[in-house]
Design an enzyme around this catalytic site. Sequence first.
Site, mmCIF file in Angstrom:
data_model
loop_
_atom_site.group_PDB
_atom_site.id
_atom_site.type_symbol
_atom_site.label_atom_id
_atom_site.label_comp_id
_atom_site.label_asym_id
_atom_site.label_seq_id
_atom_site.Cartn_x
_atom_site.Cartn_y
_atom_site.Cartn_z
ATOM 1 N N THR A 142 52.959 36.179 -15.655
ATOM 2 C CA THR A 142 52.866 37.182 -14.473
ATOM 3 C C THR A 142 53.737 36.211 -13.075
ATOM 4 O OG1 THR A 142 52.538 36.655 -12.322
ATOM 5 C CG2 THR A 142 51.289 35.190 -13.474
ATOM 6 N N ASP A 143 54.790 37.008 -12.885
ATOM 7 C CA ASP A 143 56.478 37.007 -11.700
ATOM 8 C C ASP A 143 55.887 35.906 -10.916
ATOM 9 O OD1 ASP A 143 54.167 38.649 -9.505
ATOM 10 O OD2 ASP A 143 56.324 39.539 -9.268
ATOM 11 N N GLU A 144 54.351 35.731 -10.520
ATOM 12 C CA GLU A 144 53.578 34.867 -9.387
ATOM 13 C C GLU A 144 53.637 32.707 -10.202
ATOM 14 O OE1 GLU A 144 49.976 35.555 -7.958
ATOM 15 O OE2 GLU A 144 50.081 37.235 -8.346
ATOM 16 N N LYS A 184 48.081 30.334 -14.791
ATOM 17 C CA LYS A 184 48.185 31.645 -16.266
ATOM 18 C C LYS A 184 49.875 30.891 -16.596
ATOM 19 C CE LYS A 184 48.898 35.388 -16.879
ATOM 20 N NZ LYS A 184 48.130 35.930 -18.077
ATOM 21 N N ASN A 226 53.578 44.192 2.056
ATOM 22 C CA ASN A 226 52.313 44.930 2.197
ATOM 23 C C ASN A 226 52.705 45.561 3.586
ATOM 24 O OD1 ASN A 226 51.937 43.262 0.315
ATOM 25 N ND2 ASN A 226 51.109 41.573 1.819
ATOM 26 N N TYR A 271 45.418 30.267 -9.364
ATOM 27 C CA TYR A 271 45.563 31.543 -10.908
ATOM 28 C C TYR A 271 47.689 30.960 -11.277
ATOM 29 C CZ TYR A 271 47.685 35.868 -11.847
ATOM 30 O OH TYR A 271 48.411 37.029 -12.913
HETATM 31 P P1 NAD Z 1 41.718 42.736 -14.576
HETATM 32 O O1 NAD Z 1 41.429 41.640 -14.248
HETATM 33 O O2 NAD Z 1 41.971 44.355 -14.294
HETATM 34 O O3 NAD Z 1 41.306 42.367 -16.433
HETATM 35 C C1 NAD Z 1 40.964 41.456 -17.228
HETATM 36 C C2 NAD Z 1 40.375 41.709 -18.529
HETATM 37 O O4 NAD Z 1 40.401 40.606 -19.310
HETATM 38 C C3 NAD Z 1 39.404 41.947 -18.088
HETATM 39 O O5 NAD Z 1 38.323 43.262 -18.990
HETATM 40 C C4 NAD Z 1 37.952 40.739 -19.033
HETATM 41 O O6 NAD Z 1 36.745 41.603 -19.102
HETATM 42 C C5 NAD Z 1 38.759 40.230 -19.428
HETATM 43 N N1 NAD Z 1 38.312 38.530 -19.362
HETATM 44 C C6 NAD Z 1 38.233 38.484 -18.564
HETATM 45 N N2 NAD Z 1 38.162 37.166 -19.110
HETATM 46 C C7 NAD Z 1 37.843 36.829 -20.535
HETATM 47 C C8 NAD Z 1 37.631 35.586 -21.913
HETATM 48 N N3 NAD Z 1 37.736 34.927 -21.643
HETATM 49 N N4 NAD Z 1 37.566 36.338 -22.277
HETATM 50 C C9 NAD Z 1 37.762 38.089 -23.015
HETATM 51 N N5 NAD Z 1 38.292 38.692 -22.548
HETATM 52 C C10 NAD Z 1 38.153 37.977 -20.843
HETATM 53 O O7 NAD Z 1 43.187 42.113 -15.308
HETATM 54 P P2 NAD Z 1 45.306 43.056 -15.057
HETATM 55 O O8 NAD Z 1 45.270 43.302 -13.781
HETATM 56 O O9 NAD Z 1 44.643 43.672 -15.863
HETATM 57 O O10 NAD Z 1 46.084 42.095 -15.874
HETATM 58 C C11 NAD Z 1 46.272 41.677 -17.030
HETATM 59 C C12 NAD Z 1 46.743 41.219 -17.426
HETATM 60 O O11 NAD Z 1 48.206 41.201 -16.723
HETATM 61 C C13 NAD Z 1 46.268 39.264 -16.711
HETATM 62 O O12 NAD Z 1 47.156 38.765 -18.051
HETATM 63 C C14 NAD Z 1 47.132 39.370 -15.770
HETATM 64 O O13 NAD Z 1 47.244 37.960 -15.516
HETATM 65 C C15 NAD Z 1 48.412 40.037 -16.242
HETATM 66 N N6 NAD Z 1 49.552 40.882 -14.477
HETATM 67 C C16 NAD Z 1 48.574 41.790 -13.893
HETATM 68 C C17 NAD Z 1 49.442 41.765 -13.282
HETATM 69 C C18 NAD Z 1 48.769 42.838 -11.992
HETATM 70 O O14 NAD Z 1 49.391 43.114 -10.815
HETATM 71 N N7 NAD Z 1 47.618 43.054 -12.442
HETATM 72 C C19 NAD Z 1 50.699 41.650 -13.366
HETATM 73 C C20 NAD Z 1 51.337 40.432 -14.096
HETATM 74 C C21 NAD Z 1 50.706 40.002 -15.006
HETATM 75 O O1 TDX Z 2 42.619 42.330 1.268
HETATM 76 C C1 TDX Z 2 44.223 42.311 0.866
HETATM 77 N N1 TDX Z 2 44.904 42.186 1.715
HETATM 78 C C2 TDX Z 2 46.276 41.803 1.776
HETATM 79 O O2 TDX Z 2 47.335 41.247 2.749
HETATM 80 C C3 TDX Z 2 44.539 41.410 -0.132
HETATM 81 C C4 TDX Z 2 43.520 41.811 -1.361
HETATM 82 C C5 TDX Z 2 45.809 41.340 0.057
HETATM 83 N N2 TDX Z 2 46.318 41.911 0.671
HETATM 84 C C6 TDX Z 2 48.208 40.931 0.354
HETATM 85 C C7 TDX Z 2 48.146 39.623 -0.350
HETATM 86 C C8 TDX Z 2 49.572 40.166 -1.269
HETATM 87 O O3 TDX Z 2 50.179 39.179 -0.673
HETATM 88 O O4 TDX Z 2 48.697 42.184 -1.022
HETATM 89 C C9 TDX Z 2 49.984 41.329 -1.700
HETATM 90 C C10 TDX Z 2 49.338 41.629 -2.960
HETATM 91 O O5 TDX Z 2 47.743 40.675 -3.397
HETATM 92 P P1 TDX Z 2 46.702 41.397 -4.047
HETATM 93 O O6 TDX Z 2 46.871 42.476 -4.579
HETATM 94 O O7 TDX Z 2 45.522 40.325 -4.439
HETATM 95 O O8 TDX Z 2 48.111 40.371 -5.792
HETATM 96 P P2 TDX Z 2 49.269 39.542 -5.846
HETATM 97 O O9 TDX Z 2 48.012 38.326 -4.912
HETATM 98 O O10 TDX Z 2 50.057 39.749 -5.558
HETATM 99 O O11 TDX Z 2 48.644 39.427 -7.180
HETATM 100 C C11 TDX Z 2 48.953 40.703 -8.488
HETATM 101 O O12 TDX Z 2 50.416 40.517 -8.645
HETATM 102 C C12 TDX Z 2 50.372 39.673 -9.785
HETATM 103 C C13 TDX Z 2 47.881 40.520 -9.398
HETATM 104 O O13 TDX Z 2 46.564 39.917 -8.681
HETATM 105 C C14 TDX Z 2 48.193 39.211 -10.557
HETATM 106 O O14 TDX Z 2 46.633 39.166 -11.721
HETATM 107 C C15 TDX Z 2 49.863 39.311 -10.544
HETATM 108 O O15 TDX Z 2 50.302 38.545 -11.421
#
Ligand code: NAD
Ligand code: TDX
Length: 343
Positions: free
Chosen positions: A123-125, A151, A246, A147
């Site tokens: 992730t970019d985080e 990562k 946001n 988190y």
């Molecule tokens: P999500 O939370 O929707 O899904 C995570 C999945 O992993 C779920 O299906 C869960 O059941 C499974 N899981 C969790 N723990 C597990 C374990 N111990 N063993 C097997 N399965 C397990 O997540 P997402 O948003 O789809 O993110 C997927 C990946 O992308 C993650 O690695 C996350 O860090 C990365 N990522 C997400 C974002 C975003 O904006 N959502 C951005 C950048 C990177």
């Molecule tokens: O209720 C809310 N109110 C609010 O202002 C929530 C849930 C979020 N926020 C803000 C926090 C962040 O600045 O919105 C922005 C986005 O928040 P999230 O959706 O929680 O995402 P973020 O914390 O940026 O992280 C996401 O992007 C990178 C994913 O959850 C991560 O898994 C990914 O790695």
Amino acid sequence: MKILVTGGAGFIGSNFVRMLAAERTTWKVVVLDKLTYAGRLENIEDLTVRPGFRFVMGDICDPAAVAGAMEGCDAVVNFAAETHVDRSIEEASSFVRTDVEGVRVLLEEFRKGDRLLFLQVSTDEVYGSVETGYSRETDSLCPRSPYSASKAGGELLAMSYHYTYGTPVIVTRASNNYGPFQYPEKLIPLFITNALDGLQLPLYGDGLNRRDWLFVEDHCKAILAVLEQSPGGSVYNIGGGFEKSNLEVTRAVLDSVGAGPELIRFIEDRPGHDRRYALDIGRITGETSWKPETDFRRGMEITVEWYRTHRKWWEGIKSGEFGEYYRRMYRDRLARSRGVPQE
Ligand code: NAD
Ligand code: TDX
């Protein structure tokens, strides 16, 4: 090609295996997923009956489950993770376990075989908050939440296997994804589903934190591009190029849903809230044929339409574990919140 996709029942993973089913029809796909609160078999149920597709319910921290699922696989894409920053602030141990130890277990099994590629989805985080400019893959990491620290641990461990054992590893660092099947704890699906129900939209702090938004299908295509086109041993940023505050995202949600600004509530900030993430995507666009294709307005239209037509999916989630989480996380803060000032 036989590929293991961990976390394939979650948001991005399910979109990824759906894309493989449509575009890599000869590939064999194994999904390993623990089905935590965020993983839902219904996200991929239609795919599990296809020939060449196998679903295994199991934990990436469990060596036996991993060995069984990885048998005969040429490549692994590790999406499995605990992913929500706010939950990591409440309780970090499941993050350290899955996002670090789980990666180690996968890497150990991976290197026992003669395999092509291990892709660790990061992730970019991991860069931490970037007030100005754009993060490059060579920048130092400065994760600031449990988190993002977990990562960062996972991806550093993956690269350490590359340097130590010559394991073919790729790390991808994507920006904020949005699109169909995203669990409604995250900003965009939470605000869409709340707005569709006329509920308040809880914006943290002043609402001016900035994120780069990437449509999930573009992320999936980027992962496929590096999987097929990169030699390994590299890190790639993957961004959508749509940097927004946001508050801007919230206004876009309200416009798409047809609701008004009176739903916006400014609530107490997330502790340690990173102000801004922004990525330089020159490496991936230079080394592969990928570039982001979906503009934010179009991506939002698709996403809002999906949540409109999949009410059963998110109502089921919101009435379960999520309801308790939401009350714990938001009720008191909403009670102390303020709205948008009168203009
Ligand atoms: P999500 O939370 O929707 O899904 C995570 C999945 O992993 C779920 O299906 C869960 O059941 C499974 N899981 C969790 N723990 C597990 C374990 N111990 N063993 C097997 N399965 C397990 O997540 P997402 O948003 O789809 O993110 C997927 C990946 O992308 C993650 O690695 C996350 O860090 C990365 N990522 C997400 C974002 C975003 O904006 N959502 C951005 C950048 C990177
Ligand atoms: O209720 C809310 N109110 C609010 O202002 C929530 C849930 C979020 N926020 C803000 C926090 C962040 O600045 O919105 C922005 C986005 O928040 P999230 O959706 O929680 O995402 P973020 O914390 O940026 O992280 C996401 O992007 C990178 C994913 O959850 C991560 O898994 C990914 O790695």
